[in-house]
Every structure is written in C-alpha cells, then in structure tokens.
Design a protein around this motif. Structure first.
Motif, PDB file in Angstrom:
ATOM      1  N   SER A 284       0.832  -1.283  -0.221  1.00  0.00           N
ATOM      2  CA  SER A 284      -0.269  -0.130  -0.280  1.00  0.00           C
ATOM      3  C   SER A 284       0.592   1.164  -0.011  1.00  0.00           C
ATOM      4  N   GLU A 285       2.232   1.030   0.002  1.00  0.00           N
ATOM      5  CA  GLU A 285       2.746   2.279  -0.076  1.00  0.00           C
ATOM      6  C   GLU A 285       4.262   1.904  -0.600  1.00  0.00           C
ATOM      7  N   TRP A 286       5.372   2.953  -1.082  1.00  0.00           N
ATOM      8  CA  TRP A 286       6.733   2.861  -1.513  1.00  0.00           C
ATOM      9  C   TRP A 286       7.152   4.216  -1.870  1.00  0.00           C
ATOM     10  N   GLU A 287       8.217   3.686  -0.638  1.00  0.00           N
ATOM     11  CA  GLU A 287       9.192   5.366  -1.317  1.00  0.00           C
ATOM     12  C   GLU A 287       9.662   5.080  -2.749  1.00  0.00           C
ATOM     13  N   ILE A 288       8.565   6.310  -3.074  1.00  0.00           N
ATOM     14  CA  ILE A 288       8.802   6.424  -5.092  1.00  0.00           C
ATOM     15  C   ILE A 288       9.973   8.260  -4.624  1.00  0.00           C
ATOM     16  N   GLU A 289       9.435   8.752  -4.097  1.00  0.00           N
ATOM     17  CA  GLU A 289      10.249  10.156  -3.482  1.00  0.00           C
ATOM     18  C   GLU A 289      11.638   9.579  -3.518  1.00  0.00           C
ATOM     19  N   SER A 290      11.976   9.079  -2.574  1.00  0.00           N
ATOM     20  CA  SER A 290      13.426   8.886  -2.590  1.00  0.00           C
ATOM     21  C   SER A 290      14.402   7.784  -3.368  1.00  0.00           C
ATOM     22  N   ALA A 291      13.040   7.403  -4.419  1.00  0.00           N
ATOM     23  CA  ALA A 291      13.431   6.259  -5.653  1.00  0.00           C
ATOM     24  C   ALA A 291      13.907   7.239  -6.757  1.00  0.00           C
ATOM     25  N   LEU A 292      12.709   7.957  -6.583  1.00  0.00           N
ATOM     26  CA  LEU A 292      12.984   9.151  -7.661  1.00  0.00           C
ATOM     27  C   LEU A 292      13.770  10.077  -7.968  1.00  0.00           C
ATOM     28  N   GLN A 293      14.390  10.593  -6.878  1.00  0.00           N
ATOM     29  CA  GLN A 293      15.327  11.792  -6.579  1.00  0.00           C
ATOM     30  C   GLN A 293      16.471  10.488  -6.501  1.00  0.00           C
ATOM     31  N   GLU A 294      17.050   9.859  -6.722  1.00  0.00           N
ATOM     32  CA  GLU A 294      18.542   8.743  -6.649  1.00  0.00           C
ATOM     33  C   GLU A 294      18.153   8.627  -7.674  1.00  0.00           C
ATOM     34  N   TYR A 295      17.395   7.535  -8.337  1.00  0.00           N
ATOM     35  CA  TYR A 295      17.656   6.878 -10.003  1.00  0.00           C
ATOM     36  C   TYR A 295      17.025   8.378 -11.132  1.00  0.00           C
ATOM     37  N   ILE A 296      15.769   8.581 -10.719  1.00  0.00           N
ATOM     38  CA  ILE A 296      15.021   9.572 -12.610  1.00  0.00           C
ATOM     39  C   ILE A 296      15.816  10.381 -12.771  1.00  0.00           C
ATOM     40  N   SER A 297      15.997  11.770 -11.413  1.00  0.00           N
ATOM     41  CA  SER A 297      16.014  12.565 -11.057  1.00  0.00           C
ATOM     42  C   SER A 297      17.087  13.057 -12.078  1.00  0.00           C
ATOM     43  N   PRO A 298      18.611  12.618 -11.572  1.00  0.00           N
ATOM     44  CA  PRO A 298      19.446  12.318 -12.939  1.00  0.00           C
ATOM     45  C   PRO A 298      19.848  12.984 -14.169  1.00  0.00           C
ATOM     46  N   LEU A 299      18.364  12.012 -14.287  1.00  0.00           N
ATOM     47  CA  LEU A 299      18.239  11.734 -15.859  1.00  0.00           C
ATOM     48  C   LEU A 299      17.897  12.700 -16.226  1.00  0.00           C
ATOM     49  N   LEU A 300      16.820  13.295 -15.261  1.00  0.00           N
ATOM     50  CA  LEU A 300      16.060  14.190 -16.096  1.00  0.00           C
ATOM     51  C   LEU A 300      16.547  15.263 -15.728  1.00  0.00           C
ATOM     52  N   GLN A 301      17.907  15.801 -15.375  1.00  0.00           N
ATOM     53  CA  GLN A 301      18.981  17.008 -15.371  1.00  0.00           C
ATOM     54  C   GLN A 301      19.632  16.816 -16.514  1.00  0.00           C
ATOM     55  N   SER A 302      19.577  15.652 -16.729  1.00  0.00           N
ATOM     56  CA  SER A 302      20.474  15.526 -17.555  1.00  0.00           C
ATOM     57  C   SER A 302      19.790  16.343 -19.438  1.00  0.00           C
ATOM     58  N   LEU A 303      18.737  15.728 -19.436  1.00  0.00           N
ATOM     59  CA  LEU A 303      18.027  16.035 -20.060  1.00  0.00           C
ATOM     60  C   LEU A 303      17.186  17.063 -20.513  1.00  0.00           C
ATOM     61  N   SER A 304      17.619  18.072 -19.334  1.00  0.00           N
ATOM     62  CA  SER A 304      16.576  19.424 -19.635  1.00  0.00           C
ATOM     63  C   SER A 304      17.079  20.549 -20.235  1.00  0.00           C
ATOM     64  N   SER A 305      18.057  19.275 -21.466  1.00  0.00           N
ATOM     65  CA  SER A 305      18.707  21.254 -22.652  1.00  0.00           C
ATOM     66  C   SER A 305      17.992  20.609 -23.509  1.00  0.00           C
ATOM     67  N   ILE A 306      16.942  19.155 -23.579  1.00  0.00           N
ATOM     68  CA  ILE A 306      16.509  18.955 -24.705  1.00  0.00           C
ATOM     69  C   ILE A 306      15.229  19.067 -24.551  1.00  0.00           C
ATOM     70  N   SER A 307      14.031  18.431 -23.422  1.00  0.00           N
ATOM     71  CA  SER A 307      12.845  18.516 -22.730  1.00  0.00           C
ATOM     72  C   SER A 307      13.176  19.237 -21.479  1.00  0.00           C
ATOM     73  N   ASN A 308      11.389  19.798 -20.523  1.00  0.00           N
ATOM     74  CA  ASN A 308      11.686  19.708 -19.655  1.00  0.00           C
ATOM     75  C   ASN A 308      10.552  18.663 -19.096  1.00  0.00           C
ATOM     76  N   PHE A 309      10.505  18.326 -17.766  1.00  0.00           N
ATOM     77  CA  PHE A 309       9.452  17.040 -17.229  1.00  0.00           C
ATOM     78  C   PHE A 309       9.393  17.593 -15.589  1.00  0.00           C
ATOM     79  N   THR A 310       7.767  17.411 -15.980  1.00  0.00           N
ATOM     80  CA  THR A 310       7.355  17.051 -14.421  1.00  0.00           C
ATOM     81  C   THR A 310       6.687  15.820 -14.302  1.00  0.00           C
ATOM     82  N   VAL A 311       6.458  15.715 -12.501  1.00  0.00           N
ATOM     83  CA  VAL A 311       6.630  14.111 -12.299  1.00  0.00           C
ATOM     84  C   VAL A 311       5.474  13.737 -10.970  1.00  0.00           C
TER      85      VAL A 311
END
Length: 573
Positions: A284-311
């Motif tokens: 019923s719960e998942w630690e998604i915020e910390s997982a996104l910060q650890e694994y997804i946010s660096p990739l979205l930051q690297s893609l920021s020069s091409i597109s923006n992202f909301t999550v």
C-alpha cells in the motif's frame, strides 16, 4: 302585296343617330382613363427610381462587400514553398572534435591531427554529417577542458553545458602497459582517451598512420548510428535531394523506422506518471520519492537542455486484470505464472485503472509497476521469461515479483527504495527509448548531444513541411480567411528557421534546437488557427440560402420598376 298586319321589319337608325351613339361612347372612355402625366411627374418618378438604385449601388453594395468580404493577410507563399521543398536550407551537421596530445611535440601533434582528418574524410560517406578535428588550444575549442567535464556527476546530478560548440574531446595518453593503440570512452564525459606508444606516432614525411586510422575508425563507429538516423530523416523529408545521401541497408532502415514509431513526438514538456498497481491491499506504500530522487532525477536533469519534465505518482489497490486478456497460466517447469506475449498489449485495464492519457500541455509518459498477487508470483512473460515491456508512444510496464525474504504474510506492505531500484533502472531505459535516445555510443553525454541534433533536424523538417501544407491550403481554398495572426506566425516561423539553419551550419546545435522548437510551434499555431479552420466547412451554397430571402423582396420591385421605365423610354422614342 301589303305586309301582314301583325309583323313589321326592324328599323335601322339613320346617320344622325349613329354619330350621336359614337360620341357618347368616346366620352365614357375618356372619363375612365387617368389624365396624362406631366413632364414634371415623369421626371420625379424617374428620379425616385434612380435614387433607390443609386443608394443600392453606391452605398448598399460597398457596405455589403466590406462587411462580408473575407480578409486574407498576405503570406509569402513562394518562400513557404521553398522551405517545404528544401530549396532554402541545406542542413549540415559539422561536429567539432578537440584534439589534445599534451605529451607530444606540437609539430607531431599537428601532423597526427591532419593525418587523422584525412583518414576521417576517406571513411565518410555522408556529406551532410562530417567530423572536424581541431587543436584543443584553438579559439573555438578554448574551453575544451571545461567541455570535457561539461557533464559530470555532482551531488548525484548530471550537469552539462549545452552552449559549447565542441562535440567531444580526444585525449592522447602515452600507454606503457596493455595493448596499443586502444580507446576508452568516458561514460559521463564526452572524452575519448586513446592510448599509444611512441613508435606509433607517424613521422613528418608519412601520409598515413595506423594510429590515425585507428582513431578515425573509432570515431566513425561512435557516430555511425547518428549518421544513419540523420540520413533516415533526410530520406523521409523533402530535402533529401539536396544532400548526398548515405545509403542505408533495409535492416537499418527498418530498425530506424521502428524506433521512430516507438518514440514520442518531440515536445518541450513531458509529464511522467509513475503508478503502483496491486490486485490486493498490499503493498500500500512505496518509497517512490526517494527512489525518484536517486535514480530518475539525475537523468531528467541531463535531459533538461532538450525538454522539461514534470512528475507525479499514484497508488491503486485492488487493480484487476483487463477482461480482454487470458488469465495467467502456471508453468510447472519454471515454477512460475506466465502471460502470453499477445496479451501484453491488453494488460493495462484502461476501463478501471486511473491512467489519464494527457495531463497538462505536454504528452504523458506512463510507467506502471505491477505487484502480482502472492498466489500468482512470480509472474513472467511466457515467451522470453521477462517481466517488463514497452508500449510505443505510451509508456512502460514492469511486473515486480518480490523476493521471498521481503514478504511478510504474503507481500510486504511497503516497497523500499532498494527494492524499487530494478524497477527505476528499467523505467530509465524505457524513458530513453520513448524519447528516441540512441543506443550508441556508451557515453551518455554523446548520446544526449546526438539526440539534440536529431531533434533539431526533425523539428526543422516538420516546421518546413507545415509551411508548405499551409501554402497549399491557402491556394486550394480561396474562401477561407487568413487573419494577421497567421501571417505573424508564418513570419516568425521563417525567421527562426533561418536562425536554426544558420546555427546548424555553425555547429551551434543547442541554439539550432531552440530556434527549431519555436519555429515548429509557430508553424503549428498558424496552421491550426481556429478562425481560419472554421471557414473551411462553410460552402457558397449556405451564403445563397442566407441572402436570397433577404434580398429577393427588395430586388424584385427595383428591377421591375427599372424595366418598366426602360420600356416606356423605348416606346416614346
């Protein structure tokens, strides 16, 4: 014999009586006719009729014409067609590569650079995409050392400098051990380190060198996928005849077509939705915020020069399978439950699962994490034993089968960050595929710069094609209006297309992407103008049906009166 006494012949009036009767009849007829019109009355009547016609012709028709005329702003149709046909811009992609050899004398380093450049030119079969080597100390590559660190991991985030003109750095390093020459590409930096020995440096009199040939082949191999992708874009656009095309094998063309079909169309902003679905009450719960910060946010930051992202994220419990697929089957040899490949496309229960197809302005990329019922775990794909798949232009799906040690009374109530790690890594790869990121080379910064060039070219072609479609629509439908906003958008599109083409020629790919992005948006805005599109479905028959009931009662008396006066004039003359 005398006539019978009872009969007498009728009497005939004499001449005097006949004259009297004729005069009486003429007097009666003269009394029934109106008196003859005077010249002033005739002139007055004609002036009244003429005034009505003057009002209609001099006032009514101009007002009607002005109020009902369709406004069509002037468009540069020839310029628009030239862009659509590829006559205005011949896209080229010059990649500047800095060459650094700190251990070599300047003269030897320059000779090796020239020799390598000749080897590159001999290998290149695509004139629109060419690699240009330059010394690391040249003015254009003055910031080479900064650029080589332009994308590094700092505080868990990939940082890049998109406004650099140097695509990558080649650094020659003397190698005392191991086989030489050999090349090592940095994973998080656009740097290729080439190890060599002193006896591999070409002499000043040689025109070729195994080391130069080795470097040229490595560069050609690194940018082979980019060249193929750009060649495919050119071959599918109207500008293909303006470039020396690179021949593509049927297998390569088919793979690129599948990749373009799988990836989303470019958008300035994407919305990412991460969803957890479970057929039971747990997890019923998942630690998604910390997982996104650890694994997804660096990739979205690297893609920021091409597109923006909301999550955003969501959890849905008691999520049942779609009724259109077969129920999972138990496979005894693998001791697992399996789904058939043909059921993967219908795995998402669109009727009951809250997955919005679009949130906000940009397209939504869905990532679904499904935790099966413990009684059906592990749940795998029957044909390949996998647990994840990609849905083209929609998102990705992963079935998370918890390890037995992580289960408590069936399934853990909370999915920890560590347990989410495999899913986040899979979602990262799926995101790259959905965005059209190339698979080679292994350096992420180089793959991102390739995506930037490909997106800039695709947007330039798309905006040019839209201009051509708008020009053809304007010529084919002369009854539609063209407001000034359309003309303004067309002018802005042409201006930014010129800037994008100039930046491509200058190797300023980030600027080219920005201008191409604006040009494509303005072109779409002009083509889908609401006030213009609405008139496409208003035929001339509707206008006749509207005007006839209004103008008919007015026009008939005016026309008949004018005809009567013309007939009178002809009779008197």
């Amino acid at each position: 014999m005398p006539p019978s006494s009872g009969l007498r012949p009728p009497s005939t009036p004499n001449s005097n009586e006949a004259v009297t009767i004729g005069s009486a009849r003429m007097a009666a007829t003269a009394k029934s006719l109106p008196p003859p019109e005077s010249k002033d009355a005739i002139l007055t009547r004609r002036l009244v009729i003429l005034s009505f016609w003057a009002i209609v012709l001099c006032l009514g028709l101009p007002v009607w014409w002005k109020t009902t005329a369709i406004y069509r702003a002037d468009l540069p149709l020839q310029v628009m067609n030239d862009w659509a046909e590829g006559k205005t811009c011949r896209p080229v992609f010059p990649l500047r590569i800095a060459f650094e050899a700190p251990a070599l004398p300047l003269q030897d380093a320059q000779h090796l650079l020239r020799t390598t450049q000749h080897a590159l030119d001999d290998l290149n079969e695509f004139s629109a995409h060419h690699l240009r080597l330059m010394p690391a100390g040249s003015p254009v590559a003055a910031n080479t050392s900064q650029h080589s660190q332009g994308m590094t991991v700092q505080d868990g985030v990939l940082h890049n400098k998109p406004d650099e003109d140097v695509a990558m750095l080649i650094r020659l390093v003397p190698g005392e051990s191991g086989s030489t020459p050999r090349a090592e590409l940095q994973s998080y930096s656009p740097t290729l380190e080439v190890y060599y020995t002193s006896n591999q440096i070409p002499s000043s009199s040689s025109t070729s060198s195994p080391l130069a040939t080795f470097i040229a082949h490595e560069l050609q191999k690194m940018f082979a996928e980019e060249q193929a992708t750009l060649a495919y874009l050119l071959s599918t656009s109207s500008t293909a005849h303006n470039s020396k095309m690179k021949s593509l094998s049927p297998e390569t063309a088919s793979a690129l077509e599948r990749q373009s079909t799988r990836a989303f169309k470019y958008a300035p902003t994407y919305h990412l939705t991460f969803s957890l679905f479970s057929p039971t009450a747990s997890p019923s719960e998942w630690e998604i915020e910390s997982a996104l910060q650890e694994y997804i946010s660096p990739l979205l930051q690297s893609l920021s020069s091409i597109s923006n992202f909301t999550v955003d994220t969501q959890v849905q419990l008691y999520a049942t399978f779609s009724p259109s697929i077969h129920y999972p089957e138990f496979d005894a040899p693998s001791n697992s439950w399996t789904l058939r490949r043909e059921d993967l496309s219908g795995f998402i229960n669109a009727a009951e699962w809250p997955l919005s197809p679009s949130i906000g302005a940009g397209p939504t990329v869905n990532f679904v994490l499904y935790v099966p019922n413990p009684s059906q775990s592990p749940l795998l794909v029957k044909e390949n034993g996998g647990n994840s798949w990609l849905v083209p232009q929609w998102g990705g799906v992963l079935i998370l089968n918890p390890e037995p040690s992580h289960q408590n009374n069936g399934t853990a109530k909370i999915l920890t960050q560590e347990s989410l790690r495999p899913a986040m890594l899979t979602f990262s790869n799926q995101l790259f595929s959905l965005l059209g990121l190339p698979q080679t080379p292994s350096s992420l910064p180089l793959r991102l710069s390739t995506l930037k060039r490909v997106r800039a070219a695709a947007l330039l072609f798309s905006a040019s094609s839209t201009l051509g479609a708008l020009a053809r629509l304007t010529k084919a439908l002369p009854s539609i209006s063209i407001p000034d906003t359309v003309a303004k958008s067309v002018d802005q599109t042409i201006i930014h297309l010129h800037h994008a083409c100039s930046d491509l020629r200058a190797g300023k790919f980030h600027g080219a992407l920005e201008h191409a992005r604006i040009a494509e948006a303005e072109a779409e805005k002009a083509f889908f103008e609401r006030s213009m599109v609405g008139q496409v479905y208003f035929p001339d028959e509707h206008k006749v049906a509207v005007y006839l009931p209004l103008l008919g009662p007015v026009a008939v008396p005016l026309v008949l009166a004018a005809l009567k006066e013309l007939r009178s004039l002809r009779t008197r003359s």
